[in-house]
Design a protein around this motif. Structure first.
Motif, short mmCIF file in Angstrom:
data_model
loop_
_atom_site.label_atom_id
_atom_site.label_comp_id
_atom_site.label_asym_id
_atom_site.label_seq_id
_atom_site.Cartn_x
_atom_site.Cartn_y
_atom_site.Cartn_z
N GLU A 1 7.71 13.98 -19.74
CA GLU A 1 7.09 15.22 -19.25
C GLU A 1 6.26 15.88 -20.34
N LYS A 2 6.86 15.98 -21.54
CA LYS A 2 6.20 16.69 -22.64
C LYS A 2 4.88 16.01 -23.04
N HIS A 3 4.90 14.70 -23.14
CA HIS A 3 3.69 14.01 -23.64
C HIS A 3 2.79 13.48 -22.53
N ARG A 4 3.20 13.71 -21.31
CA ARG A 4 2.42 13.22 -20.15
C ARG A 4 2.21 11.71 -20.25
N ILE A 5 3.33 11.00 -20.47
CA ILE A 5 3.26 9.54 -20.60
C ILE A 5 2.71 8.96 -19.29
N SER A 6 1.76 8.04 -19.42
CA SER A 6 1.21 7.42 -18.21
C SER A 6 1.60 5.94 -18.10
N MET A 7 1.72 5.26 -19.25
CA MET A 7 2.15 3.86 -19.20
C MET A 7 3.45 3.73 -19.99
N TRP A 8 4.43 3.13 -19.34
CA TRP A 8 5.79 3.10 -19.90
C TRP A 8 6.29 1.66 -19.87
N TYR A 9 6.54 1.09 -21.06
CA TYR A 9 7.02 -0.30 -21.16
C TYR A 9 8.45 -0.25 -21.68
N SER A 10 9.40 -0.67 -20.86
CA SER A 10 10.79 -0.53 -21.26
C SER A 10 11.60 -1.78 -20.92
N ALA A 11 12.91 -1.63 -20.82
CA ALA A 11 13.77 -2.80 -20.64
C ALA A 11 14.83 -2.54 -19.57
N PRO A 12 15.28 -3.61 -18.91
CA PRO A 12 16.24 -3.45 -17.82
C PRO A 12 17.49 -2.65 -18.17
N THR A 13 18.02 -2.82 -19.38
CA THR A 13 19.23 -2.09 -19.73
C THR A 13 18.98 -0.59 -19.70
N ALA A 14 17.83 -0.18 -20.22
CA ALA A 14 17.48 1.24 -20.19
C ALA A 14 17.33 1.70 -18.74
N ILE A 15 16.69 0.88 -17.94
CA ILE A 15 16.46 1.27 -16.54
C ILE A 15 17.80 1.39 -15.79
N ARG A 16 18.71 0.46 -16.05
CA ARG A 16 20.02 0.55 -15.40
C ARG A 16 20.78 1.79 -15.88
N SER A 17 20.61 2.13 -17.16
CA SER A 17 21.26 3.35 -17.66
C SER A 17 20.68 4.58 -16.96
N LEU A 18 19.38 4.56 -16.72
CA LEU A 18 18.75 5.68 -16.01
C LEU A 18 19.26 5.74 -14.57
N MET A 19 19.44 4.57 -13.97
CA MET A 19 19.96 4.54 -12.60
C MET A 19 21.35 5.17 -12.56
N LYS A 20 22.12 4.83 -13.58
CA LYS A 20 23.49 5.34 -13.66
C LYS A 20 23.52 6.85 -13.83
N ALA A 21 22.52 7.37 -14.54
CA ALA A 21 22.48 8.82 -14.79
C ALA A 21 22.14 9.60 -13.52
N GLY A 22 21.64 8.90 -12.50
CA GLY A 22 21.44 9.54 -11.20
C GLY A 22 20.09 10.21 -11.02
N GLU A 23 19.89 10.75 -9.83
CA GLU A 23 18.57 11.27 -9.47
C GLU A 23 18.42 12.77 -9.65
N GLU A 24 19.56 13.43 -9.74
CA GLU A 24 19.55 14.88 -9.94
C GLU A 24 18.70 15.24 -11.16
N VAL A 25 18.96 14.53 -12.25
CA VAL A 25 18.29 14.83 -13.52
C VAL A 25 16.78 14.54 -13.43
N ILE A 26 16.40 13.58 -12.60
CA ILE A 26 14.97 13.26 -12.46
C ILE A 26 14.21 14.44 -11.88
N ARG A 27 14.87 15.12 -10.93
CA ARG A 27 14.21 16.24 -10.24
C ARG A 27 13.94 17.42 -11.17
N LYS A 28 14.63 17.44 -12.31
CA LYS A 28 14.42 18.56 -13.24
C LYS A 28 13.12 18.44 -14.03
N TYR A 29 12.50 17.27 -13.98
CA TYR A 29 11.33 17.04 -14.83
C TYR A 29 10.10 16.67 -14.00
N ASP A 30 8.96 16.98 -14.57
CA ASP A 30 7.71 16.60 -13.92
C ASP A 30 7.27 15.25 -14.50
#
Ligand code: WT7
Length: 567
Positions: free
Chosen positions: A286-315
């Motif tokens: 949100e802060k840096h207005r990232i447009s292209m994001w290259y990451s890894a499955p483990t990080a993505i699964r961790s984000l999935m685990k953290a749930g969607e509530e937290v996603i809604r808090k950010y633009d």
């Protein structure tokens, strides 16, 4: 401006000369990655464009324009040259993800020396094995990591310089130590880059195999051609992008795409040098207005685990394009990301040895969630029979991934290990050591590795290295190391251990052994579980059968045990 021309169009008339022309490189001429990633971008009129925006764990931020990157990499290059570092000598980068790591990498390349990045969480044993193999001349590090180097300094007479980027002024330095404060040093306006050619060595990355010590993968300056073009076409980097590659330059993704691909394309990239949390990652986007994001499955699964509530808090509306690498990206993760970010993570497949993306979900191509996609234009990839090494005639068969050698960023050697290097080629194919199938539309579906190497959270760990470290613990008689399933990391390290007489299983001993491995090797290699057993399964010739222990962990059929000693 878009880079997108359809995959079909691209493969029809592909030639690596497309990248050579864009980079204004002519065969036989000088090609230096350090220069291409800084001076050239300035010549293109982008001297004042931010190249690197860095944020540390305490929230402190540093910004470097392309001109800053040019000047500071000059400064580091000059410093190294003044120390007497010669072309092709190995200079190790052993730092957290701080600006000195990114800019120091370019500085090393400008001198013609070889950059040897090592993950800063490595313990002294992991470090020693890699520095010793490469006969490294200098190491650039931080105060906090210096004790690990000092501990092994006595065993490394060839290591002439320990360069500290954050030494306290006035404080006496130890043996072979020198200080270099990048931000405070006087800028060097002109540095004559060493005139490296296409085949001049550039980067030495270490990667783990099943047997033997880690292998030094040697890359050359010509790798730029692949890294530049795949960044542009697969990561779809564009002039206006704010790019975030979450990988650490201690590993190949962090150099090929976290340094070379990003800077040679002249984009603005952001680096977050802090531990993982869903909250801090979304805040960063949100802060840096990232447009292209290259990451890894483990990080993505961790984000999935953290749930969607937290996603809604950010633009997170700045996100335009997402890609992933390092381990299998499950279809759930693709579908989830499309739902929550409005963009699917696109899987890419490659490895340290290939230097750049080999197979990918090319932008604009139909996505089949769970598939790695199709070969990059100019890459001939197939699946071959594991014994005859012949490609299968019909789709759907599982075999070994095989790549036709010859793309620019292919490794040129395993450092001082010609024999292992040769074994990677069969029948004119390069074998990355992975299994896959190809469907009737030409999409690759990853099946697994073809060896015992453990891929934990996208990092390869050699069971051999962990077993060797375990054997140095005073209580351990024998050990066998395998992977076990894990939701987030896909696989984690598990050790089976037999104890020496006089030692007995206990939770204290368990912890002690885990810590012992963590300190010697790294947190990644530390077994998450230790199982004490009386006897390890062995063949009649005394070889430990990891396969049986592995099958048990994964609830698989054990298969043929006819050669087992104590069945
Ligand atoms: C191994 C390479 C280059 C990326 C960082 C890791 C596995 C890589 C995928 C993928 C399934 C993958 C392979 C490969 N791997 N990408 N998209 N799907 N597996 O580099 O440490 O050299 O590891 O990571 O097994 O051989 P590396």
């Amino acid at each position: 401006m878009t880079n997108i021309v359809s995959y079909e169009e691209r493969i029809k008339s592909f030639n690596w000369e497309i990248a050579e022309q864009e980079l204004n490189y002519q065969t036989g001429q000088v090609i230096n990655i350090g220069w291409y990633c800084s001076d050239r971008i300035c010549h293109l009129g982008k001297a004042d464009k931010p190249g690197l925006i860095w944020e540390g764990s305490s929230g402190i931020e540093k910004r470097y324009t392309y001109n800053d990157i040019r000047l500071k990499s000059n400064t580091i290059a000059q410093f190294l040259q003044d120390l007497g570092i010669r072309p092709e000598e190995r200079v190790c980068l052993f730092m957290d993800k701080i600006p000195e790591l990114y800019i120091g990498f370019l500085g090393i390349l400008k001198t013609g020396a070889i950059a040897q990045p090592l993950f800063s969480a490595f313990g002294d044993e992991s470090l020693f094995i890699r520095l010793d193999n490469a006969r490294t001349t200098a190491i650039i590090t931080q105060k906090k990591h210096a004790p690990k180097v000092r501990k092994i300094l006595g065993k490394m007479p060839y290591l002439k310089h320990l360069i500290l980027v954050d030494a306290e002024p006035g404080k006496p330095l130890g043996e072979r130590e020198v200080a270099l404060n990048m931000d405070e040093a006087e800028n060097v306006e002109h540095f004559q880059c060493f005139p490296t050619k296409a085949e001049s060595p550039s980067v030495l990355h270490y990667t783990s195999g099943t047997t033997g010590q880690p292998k030094g993968v040697k890359h050359v300056h010509y790798s730029l051609i692949s890294q530049y073009l795949t960044s542009k076409w697969v990561l779809d980097l564009r002039e206006e992008d704010i790019y975030w590659c979450t990988a650490d330059p201690g590993w190949v993704t962090g150099t090929s795409y976290g340094i070379i691909g990003a800077f040679s394309n002249g984009v603005t990239q952001c680096v977050l040098d802090a531990g993982f949390s869903a909250e801090s990652w979304y805040r960063f986007i949100e802060k840096h207005r990232i447009s292209m994001w290259y990451s890894a499955p483990t990080a993505i699964r961790s984000l999935m685990k953290a749930g969607e509530e937290v996603i809604r808090k950010y633009d997170l509306s700045s996100l335009r394009h997402l890609a992933s690498v390092g381990e299998p990206l499950n279809s759930e993760a693709v579908i989830w990301s499309e739902r929550v970010f409005g963009r699917p993570f696109l899987d890419t497949y490659w490895q340290t040895e290939t230097g750049s993306i080999m197979i990918s979900n090319y932008p604009g191509m139909k996505i089949k969630p769970g598939s790695m996609g199709k070969p990059f234009p100019g890459i001939t990839a197939t699946v071959i029979h594991p014994e005859t090494y012949q490609p299968y005639d019909e789709p759907g068969r599982i075999g070994l991934i095989a790549l036709k050698p010859g793309w620019p960023s292919m490794m040129r050697a395993y450092w001082n290990n010609e024999e292992t290097y040769r074994k990677k080629f069969r029948n004119g194919w390069y074998l990355p050591g992975d299994r896959s199938s190809i469907d009737s539309e030409g999409y690759f579906w990853f099946v697994g590795r073809d060896d015992d190497v453990i891929n934990t959270g996208g990092h390869l760990v050699s069971p051999f290295e962990v077993e060797s470290a375990l054997l140095e613990h005073p209580a351990v008689a024998e050990s066998a190391v395998v992977s076990k399933p894990d939701f987030v990391n896909m696989e984690v390290v598990k050790a089976f251990v037999t104890l020496k007489p006089g030692f007995f299983p206990s939770s204290d001993l368990d912890l002690d052994i885990m810590n012992f491995v963590r300190k010697k090797l790294s947190p990644l290699a530390m077994p998450q579980e230790i199982e004490f057993i009386d006897n390890l399964p062995k063949t009649r010739s005394g070889k430990i059968m990891r396969r049986i222990l592995h099958a048990k962990e994964w609830g698989e059929e054990i298969g043929d045990t006819s050669t087992l000693e104590n069945d």
